[in-house]
Design an enzyme around this catalytic site. Structure first.
Site, PDB file in Angstrom:
ATOM      1  N   SER A   1       0.855  -1.191   0.000  1.00 62.05           N
ATOM      2  CA  SER A   1       0.000   0.000   0.000  1.00 62.05           C
ATOM      3  C   SER A   1       0.888   1.236   0.000  1.00 62.05           C
ATOM      4  O   SER A   1       2.065   1.182   0.372  1.00 62.05           O
ATOM      5  CB  SER A   1      -0.881  -0.023   1.252  1.00 62.05           C
TER       6      SER A   1
ATOM      7  N   TYR B   1      -2.858  -1.430  10.242  1.00 59.28           N
ATOM      8  CA  TYR B   1      -2.866  -1.679   8.795  1.00 59.28           C
ATOM      9  C   TYR B   1      -1.579  -1.163   8.146  1.00 59.28           C
ATOM     10  O   TYR B   1      -0.918  -1.875   7.385  1.00 59.28           O
ATOM     11  CB  TYR B   1      -4.088  -0.997   8.165  1.00 59.28           C
TER      12      TYR B   1
HETATM   13  N1  LIG Z   1      -8.824  -0.381  -1.903  1.00 53.89           N
HETATM   14  C1  LIG Z   1      -7.799   0.378  -1.554  1.00 53.89           C
HETATM   15  O1  LIG Z   1      -7.909   1.614  -1.424  1.00 53.89           O
HETATM   16  C2  LIG Z   1      -6.442  -0.227  -1.328  1.00 53.89           C
HETATM   17  C3  LIG Z   1      -5.346   0.636  -1.247  1.00 53.89           C
HETATM   18  C4  LIG Z   1      -4.095   0.083  -1.021  1.00 53.89           C
HETATM   19  C5  LIG Z   1      -3.939  -1.279  -0.896  1.00 53.89           C
HETATM   20  N2  LIG Z   1      -5.035  -2.087  -0.968  1.00 53.89           N
HETATM   21  C6  LIG Z   1      -4.830  -3.525  -0.821  1.00 53.89           C
HETATM   22  O2  LIG Z   1      -5.301  -4.167  -1.981  1.00 53.89           O
HETATM   23  C7  LIG Z   1      -5.804  -5.459  -1.647  1.00 53.89           C
HETATM   24  C8  LIG Z   1      -7.246  -5.609  -2.153  1.00 53.89           C
HETATM   25  O3  LIG Z   1      -8.025  -4.573  -1.615  1.00 53.89           O
HETATM   26  P1  LIG Z   1      -9.585  -4.449  -1.901  1.00 53.89           P
HETATM   27  O4  LIG Z   1      -9.940  -3.013  -1.688  1.00 53.89           O
HETATM   28  O5  LIG Z   1      -9.938  -5.108  -3.199  1.00 53.89           O
HETATM   29  O6  LIG Z   1     -10.145  -5.269  -0.702  1.00 53.89           O
HETATM   30  P2  LIG Z   1     -11.526  -6.098  -0.597  1.00 53.89           P
HETATM   31  O7  LIG Z   1     -11.826  -6.146   0.871  1.00 53.89           O
HETATM   32  O8  LIG Z   1     -12.535  -5.558  -1.550  1.00 53.89           O
HETATM   33  O9  LIG Z   1     -11.114  -7.527  -1.099  1.00 53.89           O
HETATM   34  C9  LIG Z   1     -10.307  -8.359  -0.343  1.00 53.89           C
HETATM   35  C10 LIG Z   1     -10.618  -9.789  -0.728  1.00 53.89           C
HETATM   36  O10 LIG Z   1      -9.780 -10.618   0.082  1.00 53.89           O
HETATM   37  C11 LIG Z   1     -10.570 -11.662   0.600  1.00 53.89           C
HETATM   38  N3  LIG Z   1      -9.997 -12.090   1.880  1.00 53.89           N
HETATM   39  C12 LIG Z   1     -10.046 -11.433   3.051  1.00 53.89           C
HETATM   40  N4  LIG Z   1      -9.452 -12.164   4.011  1.00 53.89           N
HETATM   41  C13 LIG Z   1      -9.009 -13.290   3.411  1.00 53.89           C
HETATM   42  C14 LIG Z   1      -8.333 -14.435   3.874  1.00 53.89           C
HETATM   43  N5  LIG Z   1      -8.010 -14.583   5.170  1.00 53.89           N
HETATM   44  N6  LIG Z   1      -8.034 -15.409   2.994  1.00 53.89           N
HETATM   45  C15 LIG Z   1      -8.386 -15.293   1.694  1.00 53.89           C
HETATM   46  N7  LIG Z   1      -9.047 -14.233   1.192  1.00 53.89           N
HETATM   47  C16 LIG Z   1      -9.354 -13.247   2.050  1.00 53.89           C
HETATM   48  C17 LIG Z   1     -11.965 -11.098   0.768  1.00 53.89           C
HETATM   49  O11 LIG Z   1     -12.945 -12.125   0.783  1.00 53.89           O
HETATM   50  C18 LIG Z   1     -12.062 -10.189  -0.451  1.00 53.89           C
HETATM   51  O12 LIG Z   1     -12.593 -10.885  -1.565  1.00 53.89           O
HETATM   52  C19 LIG Z   1      -5.672  -5.570  -0.133  1.00 53.89           C
HETATM   53  O13 LIG Z   1      -4.467  -6.247   0.181  1.00 53.89           O
HETATM   54  C20 LIG Z   1      -5.598  -4.127   0.323  1.00 53.89           C
HETATM   55  O14 LIG Z   1      -4.932  -3.992   1.552  1.00 53.89           O
HETATM   56  C21 LIG Z   1      -6.279  -1.591  -1.182  1.00 53.89           C
END
Ligand SMILES: NC(=O)c1ccc[n+]([C@@H]2O[C@H](COP(=O)([O-])OP(=O)(O)OC[C@H]3O[C@@H](n4cnc5c(N)ncnc54)[C@H](O)[C@@H]3O)[C@@H](O)[C@H]2O)c1
Length: 251
Positions: free
Chosen positions: A144, A157
């Site tokens: 991130s 986080y």
């Molecule tokens: N959305 C943002 O603004 C953002 C910014 C920076 C980084 N990220 C990172 O990008 C990645 C995806 O983010 P997102 O916004 O799509 O999140 P999201 O919550 O929409 O999706 C996460 C997915 O991971 C799955 N998941 C959660 N725990 C799990 C586990 N223990 N085992 C297997 N699957 C699991 C969930 O079911 C979900 O489908 C994450 O690692 C997040 O930290 C997101």
């Protein structure tokens, strides 16, 4: 960049999320054998890809459970005979509470690290033996932008995502001799309905104001960088972090 993933087996963890699905759509379009790994059952989406001529399976995994990550890797090999890459995208993000570092519940801190750090390490452990056997492999870890910005009131986080950068740089040295590349992608805020419900729309407006490229980041903005790090074009790049953030200048 047509067909650069042709015939490659790529696992995407957290495949059911907004950003995970964007990776999956692109990988299927480019001819990958896709393994959609998530806590939730993504069989309907995998069926949809297959009925459109793509190659995909869905695997239930809890990345925080070592046996489950081992089973995920086995399912990939059983279905497609190899593992060419993994996007470690599953994350504990939307369930994190905002607030002072003084008030983070210890159980929530532990859950965050169990998924974001230990879970990611377990996924690497699950796929590396197969990659070693093949003599190649690509690991793309999703961190991130927050550790670089130093976002307050989100300490568990941010710390977990910083750990991914260190893990990736060190792992790159351990597996480099086997021609396995390990790199990290650092997205900025990619808002969706869940995030807006929690943080309000002001969070994105503030974020956009602190970027060279003055617009909202979308899941599709992550796809080009991820495909590059999974492709032959990145064969001599490892241990690196790429900030995909529209040129955030950290106002
Ligand atoms: N959305 C943002 O603004 C953002 C910014 C920076 C980084 N990220 C990172 O990008 C990645 C995806 O983010 P997102 O916004 O799509 O999140 P999201 O919550 O929409 O999706 C996460 C997915 O991971 C799955 N998941 C959660 N725990 C799990 C586990 N223990 N085992 C297997 N699957 C699991 C969930 O079911 C979900 O489908 C994450 O690692 C997040 O930290 C997101």
């Amino acid at each position: 960049m047509a067909d650069t993933m042709n015939g490659r087996t790529i696992i995407v963890t957290g495949a059911g999320g907004n950003i995970g699905l964007a990776y999956c759509d692109a990988l299927v379009k480019q001819g990958a054998n896709l393994v959609m790994a998530d806590l939730v059952d993504l069989s309907p989406q995998a069926d949809k890809y297959r009925s459109g001529g793509g190659s995909a399976i869905a695997v239930r995994v809890d990345v925080a459970d070592n046996d489950s990550t081992q089973a995920m890797a086995q399912a990939a090999v059983q279905a497609f005979g190899r593992i060419d890459g993994i996007i470690n995208n599953a994350g504990f993000f939307k369930n994190c509470t905002f607030g002072s570092f003084m008030d983070i519940p210890a159980e929530e801190w532990d859950r965050c690290f169990a998924i974001n750090v230990r879970g990611l390490w377990q996924c690497c452990k699950a796929v590396v033996p197969q990659m070693k056997e093949q003599g190649s492999g690509k690991i793309v870890n999703i961190s991130s932008n927050t550790p670089y910005k130093g976002i307050p009131n989100f300490l568990h986080y941010v710390s977990s995502k910083a750990a991914i950068v260190g893990l990736s740089r060190s792992l790159a040295r351990e597996v480099g001799p086997f021609n396995i590349q390990v790199n990290t992608l650092c997205p900025d805020l990619i808002p969706d309905a869940d995030i807006e419900a929690k943080q309000g729309s002001q969070a994105d407006i503030r974020t956009v104001a602190g970027r060279c490229l003055q617009r909202t980041q979308t899941p599709q903005d992550m796809v080009g960088a991820a495909l590059f790090l999974l492709s032959d074009g990145s064969d001599f790049i490892t241990g690196q972090s790429l900030l995909v953030n529209g040129g955030a200048h950290f106002l």
